[in-house]
Design an enzyme around this catalytic site. Structure first.
Site, PDB file in Angstrom:
ATOM      1  N   THR A 111       2.429  28.440 -19.545  1.00  0.00           N
ATOM      2  CA  THR A 111       3.789  28.375 -20.095  1.00  0.00           C
ATOM      3  C   THR A 111       4.394  29.741 -20.413  1.00  0.00           C
ATOM      4  O   THR A 111       5.587  29.839 -20.659  1.00  0.00           O
ATOM      5  CB  THR A 111       3.815  27.500 -21.366  1.00  0.00           C
ATOM      6  N   TYR A 140     -13.311  40.683 -26.704  1.00  0.00           N
ATOM      7  CA  TYR A 140     -12.465  40.359 -25.540  1.00  0.00           C
ATOM      8  C   TYR A 140     -13.082  40.921 -24.260  1.00  0.00           C
ATOM      9  O   TYR A 140     -13.182  40.218 -23.240  1.00  0.00           O
ATOM     10  CB  TYR A 140     -11.072  40.945 -25.782  1.00  0.00           C
ATOM     11  N   SER A 155      -9.784  41.055 -16.819  1.00  0.00           N
ATOM     12  CA  SER A 155      -8.997  42.171 -17.356  1.00  0.00           C
ATOM     13  C   SER A 155      -9.614  43.483 -16.891  1.00  0.00           C
ATOM     14  O   SER A 155     -10.840  43.616 -16.823  1.00  0.00           O
ATOM     15  CB  SER A 155      -8.990  42.142 -18.878  1.00  0.00           C
TER      16      SER A 155
HETATM   17  N1  LIG Z   1      -0.769  40.829 -20.482  1.00  0.00           N
HETATM   18  C1  LIG Z   1      -1.653  41.770 -20.166  1.00  0.00           C
HETATM   19  O1  LIG Z   1      -1.380  42.982 -20.283  1.00  0.00           O
HETATM   20  C2  LIG Z   1      -3.021  41.375 -19.651  1.00  0.00           C
HETATM   21  C3  LIG Z   1      -3.873  42.396 -19.225  1.00  0.00           C
HETATM   22  C4  LIG Z   1      -5.123  42.034 -18.743  1.00  0.00           C
HETATM   23  C5  LIG Z   1      -5.508  40.715 -18.685  1.00  0.00           C
HETATM   24  N2  LIG Z   1      -4.655  39.751 -19.116  1.00  0.00           N
HETATM   25  C6  LIG Z   1      -5.124  38.353 -19.033  1.00  0.00           C
HETATM   26  O2  LIG Z   1      -4.160  37.594 -18.348  1.00  0.00           O
HETATM   27  C7  LIG Z   1      -4.137  36.255 -18.845  1.00  0.00           C
HETATM   28  C8  LIG Z   1      -2.724  35.910 -19.278  1.00  0.00           C
HETATM   29  O3  LIG Z   1      -2.315  36.860 -20.225  1.00  0.00           O
HETATM   30  P1  LIG Z   1      -0.806  36.906 -20.766  1.00  0.00           P
HETATM   31  O4  LIG Z   1      -0.612  38.256 -21.348  1.00  0.00           O
HETATM   32  O5  LIG Z   1       0.108  36.415 -19.723  1.00  0.00           O
HETATM   33  O6  LIG Z   1      -0.926  35.867 -21.967  1.00  0.00           O
HETATM   34  P2  LIG Z   1       0.228  35.244 -22.895  1.00  0.00           P
HETATM   35  O7  LIG Z   1       1.559  35.824 -22.574  1.00  0.00           O
HETATM   36  O8  LIG Z   1      -0.295  35.349 -24.278  1.00  0.00           O
HETATM   37  O9  LIG Z   1       0.222  33.707 -22.437  1.00  0.00           O
HETATM   38  C9  LIG Z   1      -0.962  32.996 -22.558  1.00  0.00           C
HETATM   39  C10 LIG Z   1      -0.754  31.616 -21.998  1.00  0.00           C
HETATM   40  O10 LIG Z   1      -1.996  30.925 -22.103  1.00  0.00           O
HETATM   41  C11 LIG Z   1      -1.842  29.809 -22.964  1.00  0.00           C
HETATM   42  N3  LIG Z   1      -3.063  29.654 -23.733  1.00  0.00           N
HETATM   43  C12 LIG Z   1      -3.641  30.554 -24.552  1.00  0.00           C
HETATM   44  N4  LIG Z   1      -4.775  30.052 -25.051  1.00  0.00           N
HETATM   45  C13 LIG Z   1      -4.908  28.803 -24.543  1.00  0.00           C
HETATM   46  C14 LIG Z   1      -5.859  27.784 -24.700  1.00  0.00           C
HETATM   47  N5  LIG Z   1      -6.918  27.924 -25.491  1.00  0.00           N
HETATM   48  N6  LIG Z   1      -5.672  26.632 -24.041  1.00  0.00           N
HETATM   49  C15 LIG Z   1      -4.610  26.451 -23.222  1.00  0.00           C
HETATM   50  N7  LIG Z   1      -3.676  27.388 -23.029  1.00  0.00           N
HETATM   51  C16 LIG Z   1      -3.816  28.557 -23.696  1.00  0.00           C
HETATM   52  C17 LIG Z   1      -0.622  30.090 -23.792  1.00  0.00           C
HETATM   53  O11 LIG Z   1      -0.052  28.875 -24.233  1.00  0.00           O
HETATM   54  P3  LIG Z   1       0.475  28.726 -25.766  1.00  0.00           P
HETATM   55  O12 LIG Z   1       1.654  29.634 -25.876  1.00  0.00           O
HETATM   56  O13 LIG Z   1       0.816  27.277 -25.854  1.00  0.00           O
HETATM   57  O14 LIG Z   1      -0.667  29.155 -26.636  1.00  0.00           O
HETATM   58  C18 LIG Z   1       0.266  30.806 -22.773  1.00  0.00           C
HETATM   59  O15 LIG Z   1       0.891  29.891 -21.914  1.00  0.00           O
HETATM   60  C19 LIG Z   1      -5.148  36.229 -19.983  1.00  0.00           C
HETATM   61  O16 LIG Z   1      -6.374  35.731 -19.518  1.00  0.00           O
HETATM   62  C20 LIG Z   1      -5.260  37.680 -20.385  1.00  0.00           C
HETATM   63  O17 LIG Z   1      -6.494  37.988 -20.998  1.00  0.00           O
HETATM   64  C21 LIG Z   1      -3.419  40.041 -19.608  1.00  0.00           C
END
Ligand SMILES: NC(=O)c1ccc[n+]([C@@H]2O[C@H](COP(=O)([O-])OP(=O)(O)OC[C@H]3O[C@@H](n4cnc5c(N)ncnc54)[C@H](OP(=O)(O)O)[C@@H]3O)[C@@H](O)[C@H]2O)c1
Length: 243
Positions: free
Chosen positions: A16, A155, A142
């Protein structure tokens, strides 16, 4: 080159917001039918559901916390009853926090490991009977896992665990024609506030001089989900602008 994802059945966890949202919309635009999950009710989930409806196709936005085994079971049952089989599994849902290791409570270690690593493992385990020959599993890791980052030991441990999980599953599931890979993003703009000094530090660290955007990660997930990557398995692809 065409992705040829039309008619494929996909599940994306955490779809989402941020990267997951870009993956869901990318798959749907490419013609796949998508089930995705989230934890919280609210505008992000409502907006995604609206956008998917406008795109057309058989899509479902479901509230399920992948940190909870009973929610994973329910999610898998939704995939089974609605789709019958799955061609693509994207384990994207992840949580993070920044805590000195000396102060890290066991509950927080468990929360971060449960979502990022255990949840991913059991989503794959639950969906295994549904996976078609030639299915693709993509785990979102990551860049931090192989770099190491202070205050994120829990993490990075979870995300490093995904690499081992992926290597082993690639070997165990390869004979069924199932591929398993990791996409490891560097810093990505996902809509949240990034303090100016942090942004500046990233600019200096990253060869391309900027943070990534969600679609740039989703594009690599789509490549791995598609048959364009039919001989890629057990791999970790860093998508970090050259950090
Ligand atoms: N953004 C970065 O810079 C970055 C860098 C490296 C890796 N990543 C990885 O990329 C992935 C996505 O990151 P993002 O930054 O896009 O995250 P985000 O913006 O925080 O979004 C996370 C999404 O996952 C959902 N979610 C979280 N915990 C959940 C759970 N236990 N069960 C079901 N849904 C869950 C959230 O839904 P709700 O809002 O309903 O909680 C939201 O839709 C993650 O695995 C993160 O570790 C991100």
């Amino acid at each position: 080159m065409e992705l040829r994802l039309a008619g494929k059945k996909a599940i994306v966890t955490g779809g989402t917001r941020g990267i997951g949202r870009a993956v869901v919309l990318g798959l749907a635009r490419a013609g796949a039918d998508v089930i995705t999950c989230h934890r919280q009710e609210g505008e992000a989930a409502d907006r995604l559901a609206r956008e998917l409806k406008e795109l057309g196709g058989d899509h479902h936005v479901i509230k399920a916390d992948i940190g909870r085994p009973e929610d994973i079971e329910r999610l898998v049952e939704e995939c089974r009853s609605r789709f019958g089989s799955l061609d693509v599994v994207v384990n994207n849902a992840g949580v993070i926090s920044h805590i000195p290791f000396a102060e890290l409570p066991l509950e927080e270690w468990r929360r971060v490991l449960d979502t990022n690593l255990t949840g991913t493992a059991f989503v794959v385990g639950g969906t295994l009977p549904l996976l078609t020959a030639g299915a693709s599993v993509v785990n979102v890791g990551s860049r931090a896992a192989t770099v190491g980052v202070p205050l994120r030991a829990h993490y990075t441990a979870a995300k490093a665990g995904l690499i081992g999980l992926t290597r082993s599953l690639a070997k165990e599931l390869g004979p069924r024609g199932i591929r398993v890979n990791v996409v490891a993003p560097g810093p990505v703009e996902t809509g949240g506030e990034i303090p100016a000094p942090v942004r500046e530090r990233y600019r200096n660290l990253i060869a391309l001089g900027r943070l990534g955007v969600s679609e740039e990660i989703a594009n690599v997930v789509l490549f791995l989900a598609s048959d364009l990557s039919s001989f890629v398995s057990g791999e970790t692809i860093h998508v970090d602008g050259g950090i």
